[in-house]
Motif scaffolding. Structure first.
Motif, PDB file in Angstrom:
ATOM      1  N   ALA A 282       0.825  -1.211   0.000  1.00 39.42           N
ATOM      2  CA  ALA A 282       0.000   0.000   0.000  1.00 39.42           C
ATOM      3  C   ALA A 282       0.860   1.261   0.000  1.00 39.42           C
ATOM      4  CB  ALA A 282      -0.934  -0.001   1.214  1.00 39.42           C
ATOM      5  N   GLY A 283       2.085   1.153   0.482  1.00 41.44           N
ATOM      6  CA  GLY A 283       2.937   2.342   0.545  1.00 41.44           C
ATOM      7  C   GLY A 283       3.798   2.528  -0.683  1.00 41.44           C
ATOM      8  N   CYS A 284       3.768   1.552  -1.616  1.00 44.31           N
ATOM      9  CA  CYS A 284       4.640   1.685  -2.786  1.00 44.31           C
ATOM     10  C   CYS A 284       3.869   1.398  -4.064  1.00 44.31           C
ATOM     11  CB  CYS A 284       5.868   0.781  -2.660  1.00 44.31           C
ATOM     12  SG  CYS A 284       5.488  -0.943  -2.379  1.00 44.31           S
ATOM     13  N   SER A 285       2.540   1.599  -4.026  1.00 47.52           N
ATOM     14  CA  SER A 285       1.731   1.259  -5.196  1.00 47.52           C
ATOM     15  C   SER A 285       2.062   2.161  -6.375  1.00 47.52           C
ATOM     16  CB  SER A 285       0.246   1.344  -4.855  1.00 47.52           C
ATOM     17  OG  SER A 285      -0.039   2.615  -4.327  1.00 47.52           O
ATOM     18  N   SER A 286       2.671   3.316  -6.117  1.00 52.10           N
ATOM     19  CA  SER A 286       3.028   4.141  -7.273  1.00 52.10           C
ATOM     20  C   SER A 286       4.514   4.033  -7.623  1.00 52.10           C
ATOM     21  CB  SER A 286       2.584   5.596  -7.075  1.00 52.10           C
ATOM     22  OG  SER A 286       2.875   6.038  -5.785  1.00 52.10           O
ATOM     23  N   ALA A 287       5.215   3.046  -7.040  1.00 53.34           N
ATOM     24  CA  ALA A 287       6.582   2.764  -7.488  1.00 53.34           C
ATOM     25  C   ALA A 287       6.491   2.201  -8.907  1.00 53.34           C
ATOM     26  CB  ALA A 287       7.249   1.756  -6.564  1.00 53.34           C
ATOM     27  N   ARG A 288       7.364   2.644  -9.825  1.00 53.94           N
ATOM     28  CA  ARG A 288       7.196   2.221 -11.213  1.00 53.94           C
ATOM     29  C   ARG A 288       7.831   0.871 -11.530  1.00 53.94           C
ATOM     30  NH1 ARG A 288       8.719   7.751 -12.933  1.00 53.94           N
ATOM     31  NH2 ARG A 288       8.756   7.877 -10.681  1.00 53.94           N
ATOM     32  N   ASN A 289       8.974   0.574 -10.947  1.00 55.45           N
ATOM     33  CA  ASN A 289       9.615  -0.715 -11.219  1.00 55.45           C
ATOM     34  C   ASN A 289      10.034  -1.344  -9.898  1.00 55.45           C
ATOM     35  OD1 ASN A 289      10.067  -0.664 -14.340  1.00 55.45           O
ATOM     36  ND2 ASN A 289      10.657   1.362 -13.594  1.00 55.45           N
ATOM     37  N   ILE A 290       9.395  -2.467  -9.566  1.00 53.26           N
ATOM     38  CA  ILE A 290       9.742  -3.131  -8.317  1.00 53.26           C
ATOM     39  C   ILE A 290      10.642  -4.314  -8.612  1.00 53.26           C
ATOM     40  CG2 ILE A 290       8.812  -4.391  -6.327  1.00 53.26           C
ATOM     41  CD1 ILE A 290       6.297  -2.683  -6.519  1.00 53.26           C
ATOM     42  N   VAL A 291      11.717  -4.427  -7.848  1.00 55.52           N
ATOM     43  CA  VAL A 291      12.643  -5.544  -7.968  1.00 55.52           C
ATOM     44  C   VAL A 291      12.594  -6.299  -6.646  1.00 55.52           C
ATOM     45  CG1 VAL A 291      15.071  -6.200  -8.196  1.00 55.52           C
ATOM     46  CG2 VAL A 291      14.155  -4.300  -9.557  1.00 55.52           C
ATOM     47  N   ALA A 292      12.450  -7.629  -6.713  1.00 54.13           N
ATOM     48  CA  ALA A 292      12.345  -8.396  -5.470  1.00 54.13           C
ATOM     49  C   ALA A 292      13.442  -9.441  -5.384  1.00 54.13           C
ATOM     50  CB  ALA A 292      10.984  -9.079  -5.401  1.00 54.13           C
ATOM     51  N   ILE A 293      14.077  -9.479  -4.220  1.00 53.19           N
ATOM     52  CA  ILE A 293      15.027 -10.559  -3.912  1.00 53.19           C
ATOM     53  C   ILE A 293      14.441 -11.289  -2.711  1.00 53.19           C
ATOM     54  CG2 ILE A 293      17.375 -11.131  -3.164  1.00 53.19           C
ATOM     55  CD1 ILE A 293      18.323  -8.554  -4.565  1.00 53.19           C
ATOM     56  N   ASN A 294      14.046 -12.546  -2.925  1.00 55.56           N
ATOM     57  CA  ASN A 294      13.375 -13.292  -1.864  1.00 55.56           C
ATOM     58  C   ASN A 294      13.589 -14.769  -2.118  1.00 55.56           C
ATOM     59  OD1 ASN A 294      11.225 -14.642  -0.310  1.00 55.56           O
ATOM     60  ND2 ASN A 294      10.465 -12.565   0.053  1.00 55.56           N
ATOM     61  N   LYS A 295      13.808 -15.522  -1.044  1.00 53.03           N
ATOM     62  CA  LYS A 295      14.124 -16.945  -1.256  1.00 53.03           C
ATOM     63  C   LYS A 295      12.889 -17.789  -1.543  1.00 53.03           C
ATOM     64  CE  LYS A 295      13.980 -18.474   3.523  1.00 53.03           C
ATOM     65  NZ  LYS A 295      14.720 -18.920   4.688  1.00 53.03           N
ATOM     66  N   ASP A 296      11.709 -17.195  -1.313  1.00 56.54           N
ATOM     67  CA  ASP A 296      10.467 -17.946  -1.524  1.00 56.54           C
ATOM     68  C   ASP A 296       9.816 -17.516  -2.840  1.00 56.54           C
ATOM     69  OD1 ASP A 296       7.947 -19.033  -1.491  1.00 56.54           O
ATOM     70  OD2 ASP A 296       7.245 -17.918   0.278  1.00 56.54           O
ATOM     71  N   GLY A 297       9.897 -18.391  -3.840  1.00 58.84           N
ATOM     72  CA  GLY A 297       9.363 -18.054  -5.160  1.00 58.84           C
ATOM     73  C   GLY A 297       7.863 -17.805  -5.167  1.00 58.84           C
ATOM     74  N   GLU A 298       7.181 -18.250  -4.106  1.00 60.08           N
ATOM     75  CA  GLU A 298       5.731 -18.044  -4.021  1.00 60.08           C
ATOM     76  C   GLU A 298       5.375 -16.751  -3.305  1.00 60.08           C
ATOM     77  OE1 GLU A 298       3.288 -20.235  -5.286  1.00 60.08           O
ATOM     78  OE2 GLU A 298       5.114 -20.905  -6.303  1.00 60.08           O
ATOM     79  N   ALA A 299       6.356 -16.023  -2.818  1.00 64.63           N
ATOM     80  CA  ALA A 299       6.067 -14.807  -2.033  1.00 64.63           C
ATOM     81  C   ALA A 299       5.253 -13.825  -2.878  1.00 64.63           C
ATOM     82  CB  ALA A 299       7.363 -14.153  -1.566  1.00 64.63           C
ATOM     83  N   ASN A 300       4.339 -13.134  -2.218  1.00 69.50           N
ATOM     84  CA  ASN A 300       3.447 -12.216  -2.925  1.00 69.50           C
ATOM     85  C   ASN A 300       4.196 -11.106  -3.649  1.00 69.50           C
ATOM     86  OD1 ASN A 300       0.640 -11.336  -3.423  1.00 69.50           O
ATOM     87  ND2 ASN A 300       1.363  -9.496  -2.373  1.00 69.50           N
ATOM     88  N   ILE A 301       5.365 -10.762  -3.149  1.00 70.01           N
ATOM     89  CA  ILE A 301       6.119  -9.653  -3.747  1.00 70.01           C
ATOM     90  C   ILE A 301       6.375  -9.909  -5.232  1.00 70.01           C
ATOM     91  CG2 ILE A 301       8.404 -10.615  -3.086  1.00 70.01           C
ATOM     92  CD1 ILE A 301       7.578  -6.901  -2.882  1.00 70.01           C
ATOM     93  N   PHE A 302       6.497 -11.183  -5.622  1.00 66.73           N
ATOM     94  CA  PHE A 302       6.754 -11.470  -7.041  1.00 66.73           C
ATOM     95  C   PHE A 302       5.525 -11.222  -7.917  1.00 66.73           C
ATOM     96  CE2 PHE A 302      10.098 -14.231  -5.052  1.00 66.73           C
ATOM     97  CZ  PHE A 302      11.180 -13.512  -5.535  1.00 66.73           C
ATOM     98  N   LYS A 303       4.358 -11.105  -7.290  1.00 67.19           N
ATOM     99  CA  LYS A 303       3.156 -10.778  -8.082  1.00 67.19           C
ATOM    100  C   LYS A 303       3.122  -9.292  -8.427  1.00 67.19           C
ATOM    101  CE  LYS A 303       0.478 -14.703  -6.890  1.00 67.19           C
ATOM    102  NZ  LYS A 303       1.303 -15.267  -5.781  1.00 67.19           N
ATOM    103  N   GLU A 304       3.905  -8.516  -7.705  1.00 68.31           N
ATOM    104  CA  GLU A 304       3.901  -7.071  -7.924  1.00 68.31           C
ATOM    105  C   GLU A 304       5.201  -6.601  -8.582  1.00 68.31           C
ATOM    106  OE1 GLU A 304       1.319  -5.122  -6.444  1.00 68.31           O
ATOM    107  OE2 GLU A 304       0.346  -6.735  -5.307  1.00 68.31           O
ATOM    108  N   ALA A 305       6.187  -7.518  -8.627  1.00 67.35           N
ATOM    109  CA  ALA A 305       7.514  -7.099  -9.075  1.00 67.35           C
ATOM    110  C   ALA A 305       7.650  -7.183 -10.588  1.00 67.35           C
ATOM    111  CB  ALA A 305       8.582  -7.963  -8.404  1.00 67.35           C
ATOM    112  N   ARG A 306       8.491  -6.324 -11.127  1.00 64.14           N
ATOM    113  CA  ARG A 306       8.824  -6.358 -12.562  1.00 64.14           C
ATOM    114  C   ARG A 306       9.989  -7.316 -12.788  1.00 64.14           C
ATOM    115  NH1 ARG A 306       9.561  -2.030 -16.540  1.00 64.14           N
ATOM    116  NH2 ARG A 306       9.916  -3.200 -18.464  1.00 64.14           N
ATOM    117  N   TYR A 307      10.979  -7.290 -11.870  1.00 64.12           N
ATOM    118  CA  TYR A 307      12.123  -8.199 -11.942  1.00 64.12           C
ATOM    119  C   TYR A 307      12.262  -8.905 -10.612  1.00 64.12           C
ATOM    120  CZ  TYR A 307      13.220  -5.186 -15.890  1.00 64.12           C
ATOM    121  OH  TYR A 307      13.147  -4.486 -17.054  1.00 64.12           O
ATOM    122  N   GLY A 308      12.596 -10.200 -10.669  1.00 66.68           N
ATOM    123  CA  GLY A 308      12.744 -10.933  -9.421  1.00 66.68           C
ATOM    124  C   GLY A 308      13.895 -11.906  -9.454  1.00 66.68           C
ATOM    125  N   VAL A 309      14.510 -12.100  -8.299  1.00 64.05           N
ATOM    126  CA  VAL A 309      15.485 -13.171  -8.142  1.00 64.05           C
ATOM    127  C   VAL A 309      15.047 -14.003  -6.952  1.00 64.05           C
ATOM    128  CG1 VAL A 309      17.898 -13.808  -7.813  1.00 64.05           C
ATOM    129  CG2 VAL A 309      17.333 -11.679  -8.975  1.00 64.05           C
TER     130      VAL A 309
END
Ligand SMILES: Cc1cc2nc3c(=O)[nH]c(=O)nc-3n(C[C@H](O)[C@H](O)[C@H](O)COP(=O)(O)OP(=O)(O)OC[C@H]3O[C@@H](n4cnc5c(N)ncnc54)[C@H](O)[C@@H]3O)c2cc1C
Ligand SMILES: Nc1ncnc2c1ncn2[C@@H]1O[C@H](COP(=O)(O)O)[C@@H](O)[C@H]1O
Lengths: 327, 266
Positions: A282-309
Motif C-alpha cells: 500500500a505504501g509503494c503502489s506508485s513505485a514504477r519498477n519493483i525488484v524483489a530478492i526473496n528466497k520464496d518463489g511463491e512470495a506475494n512480492i513477485f506478483k507485484e515485481a517487474r524483476y525478481g530473483v
C-alpha cells in the motif's frame, strides 16, 4: 448551490501540492459546481494575491494564532474554526487531504457537523443515476478496494489520499478572497504542545527518492541494512524497511514504508527479504519498477515485481552490489 | 483511575494475499477456513499502554475495562486483553452490529462508554485493520467531548493530565492533555506483552459482561449507515515478473544488475 469546500494547506506560504490535488479531485467529481478553499494560519495577510490566483471561486482566510501548524498538534482550533465556516456556507462536500493534519481534523469536523465521512479515498465520482457521491478506497490493508455511496442527507466529508490525484493548479484564476472570523468559536485549549522533536536524516528523503532499497524480516538483523545503505548510496537513493524490520528494532520507524508508514513513488524500488504483504505494498503502489530478492518463489512480492530473483540475499546482494559498482 | 480500552475483533490481517478472498455479491471478506479472527493489532498496543500506566502508578488503584462492539465474538480471541492483565471485558453483542459504519459504531461505543464509565482515559488503536478507517476514535472524542491525541507511542499520567509522545513524520511531538482524554496508539509503542500462565488462568475464570442495545437505548434507526458499501473487489496488479536466473545465487545477482542496466533503471 453551496458546492465544495476544500481545506487547503500551506507550505512556506504557498498552497501545498495536496491542495492542488484536492482542487483536481473536486473538478473531476463536480465539473460545474462552485469550489471554495479555506486556508488556516496565524497571519495570512500575504494571501490576497498569492491565494486569489487559485483556479477556484472563493478563498476563505481563517486567522488565529492557534490556527497555525494545526494548533500545534492539538487540532482543536482548526476543527472549531472549520465547523463554523461549514455552518456558515453549508457546503455539500468537504474535501481534506489525508495528511497528518487532515487525518486528525477531517473525521472530527465530520462528527462535529453530524456529517458522513469517508477516509483515504483514491477516487470520487457522482453516480449519474442517483446524483450521489461515490468514493473508492483501499480497505483490508490494500488487499481490497471498496466503493461507498453517500446517502446524500447531510454534508459529506471526504479525506483524499495524497498523490491519488494529479494537481491541476494553474495560476491566473480570480477567486474572491475573504476573511472568515473565527475569534468567537475557538475555546480554551484542553491540550498543549510541550515539545517537538524532529530527527531529520542526511541524504535523500525517502518520500522524494527516485530509488529506494528496502529490507524486511528476511534480513535477519540490523547489520545487513549497512549493505542496503551502501547500495542506496551507489544509486543516489534512500533506504526503507518493512514494518517487521522496524518493529524488531533493526531500523527506526521513520524508515517504514507502507499503509501506516511512508508512501513512496520511486522509479526503482528494490526489496530484499520482504514478503510483499498488502499493507507494505500500500505504501509503494506508485513505485514504477519493483525488484524483489526473496528466497520464496511463491512470495506475494513477485506478483507485484517487474524483476525478481529467487534465492538467498546473502549470496545475491553482495554480487549485485559489486556489479552495480563496476557497471 | 479508570481506563477504557476499545478493541475490535477483525479478520486476521496477516492472511497471505493468495488466501485473501472476497464474496463480491455479499460484499464481504471470507476468512480462509480455520483461520480465527484476532483482536486488532493496534488495540493490543492500547491494552499494553493501559497496563504500563497501571504499572507506573503502583500504589494507586487502576481499573482497565476493555470494550468491544460487534457480533460473532470468539471468546478465546476476545479474552486476550484479559489474559494480558485487563480487569473487565464488556461486549455489546448483537447481530445488527455486524457491519457498522463509523458513525453508527461511534453511537454504540459512546453509549457503552457512558454506561460503564466514567473513565479518566479512553484508549483506542490508531485504526482497525479491516476497513482502515482511523475514524472511530476521533468520532468518540467528539461524542464524549474529550481532548484527543492520536498516534501515541508512549503515555505518562500525572494527577490531572497525561503526557503523550505523538508520532509525526521523522520525529515526535510531546503533547500534554487534560484528563479525561482520549488517546489512540500506534505500533511504535512496542510489542504488546504475551499473556503468561497466571494471566491466562485469571482470564479463563472471568465472564465477559454483555450489554444489549436496549441497555444502551439504541434503536435500529441509529444504526442506519451514512455510507453504503456498493462494491468490494480485489484489485488486479497485472504485473508480470521477469525472473532472473543464474548458475548460482551470486551469478543471478550479477545478472540482475546487468538486466537493470539494460533496462536503464540504474
Ligand atoms: C493495520 C496494519 C498496518 C500495517 N502497516 C504496515 C506498513 O506500513 N508497512 C509494512 O511493511 N507492513 C505493515 N504491516 C505488516 C504487514 O502485514 C507484514 O506483517 C509485514 O509487512 C511483513 O514484513 P516482512 O515482509 O519484512 O516480513 P515477512 O512477511 O516475514 O517476510 C520476510 C520475507 O523474507 C524472505 N526471506 C527470509 N530469509 C531470506 C533470505 N535469506 N533471502 C531472501 N529472502 C529471505 C521470506 O521468504 C519472506 O518472504 C501492517 C499490518 C497491519 C495489520
Ligand atoms: N466495533 C468496535 N468496538 C470497539 N472499538 C472499536 C470498534 N471499531 C473501532 N474501534 C476502535 O477504534 C479504533 C479505530 O477504528 P477505525 O476507525 O474503524 O479504524 C480501533 O482501533 C478501536 O480501538
Amino acid at each position: 448551490m453551496p458546492g465544495i469546500l476544500i481545506v487547503g494547506e500551506l507550505n512556506d506560504g504557498a498552497p501545498s501540492p495536496v491542495t492542488g490535488q484536492l482542487i483536481a479531485a473536486a473538478r473531476k467529481a463536480y465539473p460545474d459546481v462552485t469550489v471554495a478553499v479555506a486556508f488556516l494560519g496565524d497571519d495570512l495577510s500575504f494571501g490576497d494575491a498569492a491565494l486569489g490566483a487559485l483556479p477556484v471561486d472563493d478563498v476563505y482566510l481563517l486567522e488565529h494564532p492557534r490556527l497555525a501548524d494545526g494548533d500545534a498538534g492539538v487540532f482543536d482550533a482548526p476543527v472549531a474554526a472549520l465547523a463554523a465556516l461549514c455552518r456558515e456556507i453549508d457546503p455539500e462536500t468537504v474535501l481534506i487531504g489525508r495528511t497528518d493534519f487532515g487525518a486528525a481534523v477531517g473525521p472530527r469536523l465530520a462528527f462535529r457537523l453530524g456529517a458522513a465521512v469517508a477516509q483515504d479515498c483514491v477516487d470520487l465520482a457522482v453516480n449519474p443515476e442517483t446524483g450521489r457521491l461515490a468514493v473508492t478506497r483501499p480497505v483490508y490493508g490494500g488487499g481490497a478496494m471498496a466503493v461507498f455511496e453517500f446517502g446524500g442527507a447531510s454534508t459529506q466529508v471526504v479525506l483524499v489520499r495524497p498523490g491519488a490525484f494529479e494537481s491541476s493548479v494553474t495560476d491566473g484564476g480570480s477567486a474572491r478572497v475573504q476573511k472568515f472570523d473565527t475569534e468567537s468559536v475557538i475555546s480554551e485549549p484542553r491540550a498543549r504542545l510541550v515539545d517537538s522533536v524532529s530527527e531529520p536524516r542526511a541524504g535523500v528523503r525517502l518520500e522524494d527518492a527516485e530509488v529506494v532499497v528496502s529490507g524486511g524480516r528476511g534480513l535477519g538483523g540490523p547489520e545487513p541494512f549497512q549493505q542496503l545503505e551502501e547500495l542506496a548510496s551507489l544509486l543516489s537513493g534512500a533506504v526503507g524497511a518493512s514494518r517487521a524490520a522496524c518493529d524488531a528494532g533493526w531500523m527506526d520507524h521513520s524508515f517504514q514504508v507502507g499503509l501506516t508508514g511512508k508512501s513512496i513513488s520511486p522509479r526503482l524500488y528494490i526489496t530484499v527479504g520482504i514478503s510483499g504483504a498488502s499493507q507494505h505494498m500500500a505504501g509503494c503502489s506508485s513505485a514504477r519498477n519493483i525488484v524483489a530478492i526473496n528466497k520464496d518463489g511463491e512470495a506475494n512480492i513477485f506478483k507485484e515485481a517487474r524483476y525478481g530473483v529467487v534465492g538467498d540475499w546473502q549470496k545475491i546482494l553482495p554480487a549485485f552490489i559489486a556489479t552495480v559498482r563496476d557497471l | 483511575m479508570r481506563i477504557a480500552v476499545c478493541v475490535k475483533q477483525v479478520p486476521d490481517p496477516e492472511t497471505p494475499p493468495s488466501q485473501f478472498k472476497i464474496d463480491e455479491a455479499a460484499l464481504a471478506v471470507v476468512s480462509p477456513p480455520g483461520v480465527p479472527p484476532v483482536v486488532n493489532g493496534f488495540d493490543l498496543n492500547a491494552v499494553e499502554a493501559a497496563l504500563r500506566v497501571r504499572e507506573t502508578l503502583a500504589g494507586q488503584e487502576v481499573e482497565i475495562t476493555v470494550l468491544s462492539v460487534g457480533t460473532g465474538f470468539v471468546m478465546d480471541v476476545m479474552k486476550r486483553p484479559l489474559s494480558m492483565g485487563a480487569d473487565r471485558l464488556v461486549l455489546v453483542d448483537d447481530p445488527s452490529l455486524a457491519a457498522l459504519d463509523a458513525v453508527a459504531t461511534v453511537k454504540v461505543l459512546a453509549a457503552a462508554i457512558r454506561h460503564t464509565g466514567p473513565f479518566d482515559i479512553v484508549m483506542c488503536g490508531r485504526q482497525a485493520s479491516d476497513w482502515d478507517q482511523a475514524t472511530v476514535p476521533l468520532g468518540l472524542a467528539e461524542a464524549l467531548d474529550l481532548p484527543c491525541v492520536t498516534l501515541a507511542r508512549s503515555v505518562q499520567v500525572q494527577d490531572s493530565s497525561v503526557t503523550v509522545e505523538r508520532v509525526i513524520v521523522d520525529g515526535h511531538q510531546v503533547i500534554e492533555a487534560q484528563l479525561p482524554a482520549l488517546i489512540t496508539f500506534s505500533n511504535e509503542l512496542g510489542e504488546p506483552r504475551y499473556p503468561n500462565l497466571r494471566g491466562i488462568m485469571a482470564a479463563s475464570r472471568k465472564t465477559p459482561e454483555t450489554l444489549t442495545l436496549e441497555d444502551l437505548e439504541i434503536t435500529a434507526s441509529d444504526l442506519e449507515p451514512a455510507l453504503k458499501l456498493t462494491r468490494l473487489f480485489v484489485p488486479e496488479s497485472g504485473q508480470e515478473c521477469e525472473f532472473i536466473e543464474g548458475e548460482d545465487d551470486a551469478d543471478a545477482g550479477r545478472r540482475l544488475a546487468v538486466r537493470l542496466r539494460e533496462a536503464k533503471l540504474i
